[in-house]
Design a protein around this motif. Structure first.
Motif, mmCIF file in Angstrom:
data_model
loop_
_atom_site.group_PDB
_atom_site.id
_atom_site.type_symbol
_atom_site.label_atom_id
_atom_site.label_comp_id
_atom_site.label_asym_id
_atom_site.label_seq_id
_atom_site.Cartn_x
_atom_site.Cartn_y
_atom_site.Cartn_z
ATOM 1 N N ILE A 186 9.612 -11.613 -37.054
ATOM 2 C CA ILE A 186 9.393 -12.980 -37.526
ATOM 3 C C ILE A 186 8.623 -13.797 -36.489
ATOM 4 O O ILE A 186 7.677 -14.510 -36.821
ATOM 5 N N VAL A 187 9.013 -13.693 -35.235
ATOM 6 C CA VAL A 187 8.341 -14.470 -34.187
ATOM 7 C C VAL A 187 6.905 -13.993 -34.001
ATOM 8 O O VAL A 187 5.983 -14.802 -33.890
ATOM 9 N N LEU A 188 6.709 -12.690 -33.992
ATOM 10 C CA LEU A 188 5.362 -12.140 -33.851
ATOM 11 C C LEU A 188 4.484 -12.571 -35.019
ATOM 12 O O LEU A 188 3.350 -13.020 -34.822
ATOM 13 N N LEU A 189 4.997 -12.468 -36.243
ATOM 14 C CA LEU A 189 4.231 -12.892 -37.418
ATOM 15 C C LEU A 189 3.946 -14.391 -37.392
ATOM 16 O O LEU A 189 2.849 -14.822 -37.722
ATOM 17 N N ALA A 190 4.944 -15.176 -37.031
ATOM 18 C CA ALA A 190 4.748 -16.625 -36.977
ATOM 19 C C ALA A 190 3.621 -16.980 -36.013
ATOM 20 O O ALA A 190 2.787 -17.841 -36.313
ATOM 21 N N SER A 191 3.583 -16.304 -34.876
ATOM 22 C CA SER A 191 2.519 -16.559 -33.905
ATOM 23 C C SER A 191 1.177 -16.048 -34.425
ATOM 24 O O SER A 191 0.169 -16.754 -34.360
ATOM 25 N N ALA A 192 1.177 -14.837 -34.948
ATOM 26 C CA ALA A 192 -0.068 -14.236 -35.433
ATOM 27 C C ALA A 192 -0.647 -15.015 -36.613
ATOM 28 O O ALA A 192 -1.869 -15.115 -36.755
ATOM 29 N N LEU A 193 0.223 -15.576 -37.442
ATOM 30 C CA LEU A 193 -0.232 -16.353 -38.599
ATOM 31 C C LEU A 193 -0.380 -17.836 -38.268
ATOM 32 O O LEU A 193 -0.658 -18.646 -39.142
ATOM 33 N N ARG A 194 -0.128 -18.172 -37.005
ATOM 34 C CA ARG A 194 -0.263 -19.543 -36.508
ATOM 35 C C ARG A 194 0.648 -20.531 -37.231
ATOM 36 O O ARG A 194 0.266 -21.650 -37.527
ATOM 37 N N LEU A 195 1.880 -20.083 -37.522
ATOM 38 C CA LEU A 195 2.884 -20.993 -38.074
ATOM 39 C C LEU A 195 3.484 -21.798 -36.926
ATOM 40 O O LEU A 195 3.491 -21.351 -35.785
ATOM 41 N N SER A 196 4.012 -22.946 -37.230
ATOM 42 C CA SER A 196 4.544 -23.831 -36.198
ATOM 43 C C SER A 196 5.744 -23.216 -35.485
ATOM 44 O O SER A 196 6.772 -22.940 -36.106
ATOM 45 N N PRO A 197 5.650 -23.006 -34.166
ATOM 46 C CA PRO A 197 6.790 -22.460 -33.427
ATOM 47 C C PRO A 197 7.947 -23.458 -33.346
ATOM 48 O O PRO A 197 9.086 -23.076 -33.139
ATOM 49 N N TRP A 198 7.670 -24.738 -33.535
ATOM 50 C CA TRP A 198 8.706 -25.766 -33.429
ATOM 51 C C TRP A 198 9.671 -25.717 -34.612
ATOM 52 O O TRP A 198 10.766 -26.242 -34.520
ATOM 53 N N ARG A 199 9.271 -25.104 -35.704
ATOM 54 C CA ARG A 199 10.173 -24.913 -36.836
ATOM 55 C C ARG A 199 10.868 -23.561 -36.765
ATOM 56 O O ARG A 199 12.049 -23.447 -37.045
ATOM 57 N N ILE A 200 10.138 -22.551 -36.405
ATOM 58 C CA ILE A 200 10.635 -21.179 -36.480
ATOM 59 C C ILE A 200 11.569 -20.845 -35.318
ATOM 60 O O ILE A 200 12.702 -20.417 -35.518
ATOM 61 N N LEU A 201 11.100 -21.012 -34.106
ATOM 62 C CA LEU A 201 11.832 -20.530 -32.928
ATOM 63 C C LEU A 201 13.186 -21.214 -32.715
ATOM 64 O O LEU A 201 14.183 -20.517 -32.526
ATOM 65 N N PRO A 202 13.281 -22.539 -32.744
ATOM 66 C CA PRO A 202 14.605 -23.148 -32.539
ATOM 67 C C PRO A 202 15.620 -22.732 -33.608
ATOM 68 O O PRO A 202 16.779 -22.456 -33.299
#
Length: 148
Positions: A108-124
């Motif tokens: 999920i984290v790798l995809l979120a970064s690769a797809l340029r999704l907001s880390p402020w929503r996903i990671l916390p």
């Protein structure tokens, strides 16, 4: 100061976040049950191992996609099929990943970064639910051990 045993546990948690055969969940149960360590010690240690790896994946995900053609192809497939849904419901997916491990947190984290999704929503969200998972797993482990 961390003991050698605690350092090994943190290391397994770090590497196991990406290399699944070194399962951080199994290491957590062993550390808690076999090594007879308290839950209040085990949860921060497992997260001390997992958080840096997840942060690395978040920072490097888009670079890995650019560097590895096979990852770029996979991300493109995910983006075409699930991109809009992930953009809308990424927080819900992160919560499910954090607590249930499906899909795995590292993916999920790798995809979120690769797809340029907001880390402020996903990671916390993922980290809060990951911590909740370890607390629940710890209580379940202790309850089972107490019942036997």
């Amino acid at each position: 100061m961390l003991t050698g045993e605690a350092l090994v546990f943190v290391g397994v948690s770090f590497l196991g976040t990406l290399f699944w055969p070194l399962n951080p969940d199994a290491a957590f149960v062993v550390y808690l049950q076999v090594r007879e360590r308290p839950l209040v010690e085990a949860v921060p240690l497992v997260m001390l191992g997992q958080v840096p790896m997840l942060l690395l994946l978040q920072v490097l995900g888009h670079r890995l996609r650019a560097h590895w053609p096979w990852l770029d192809r996979r991300c493109t497939l995910v983006e075409v099929r699930w991109g809009r849904r992930l953009a809308v419901s990424g927080t819900l997916v992160a919560a499910a990943s954090g607590f249930a491990g499906v899909p795995p947190s590292s993916i999920i984290v790798l995809l979120a970064s690769a797809l340029r999704l907001s880390p402020w929503r996903i990671l916390p969200t993922l980290l809060v639910f990951r911590t909740a998972w370890y607390i629940a797993l710890g209580y379940a482990t202790l309850a089972i051990a107490g019942a036997s």
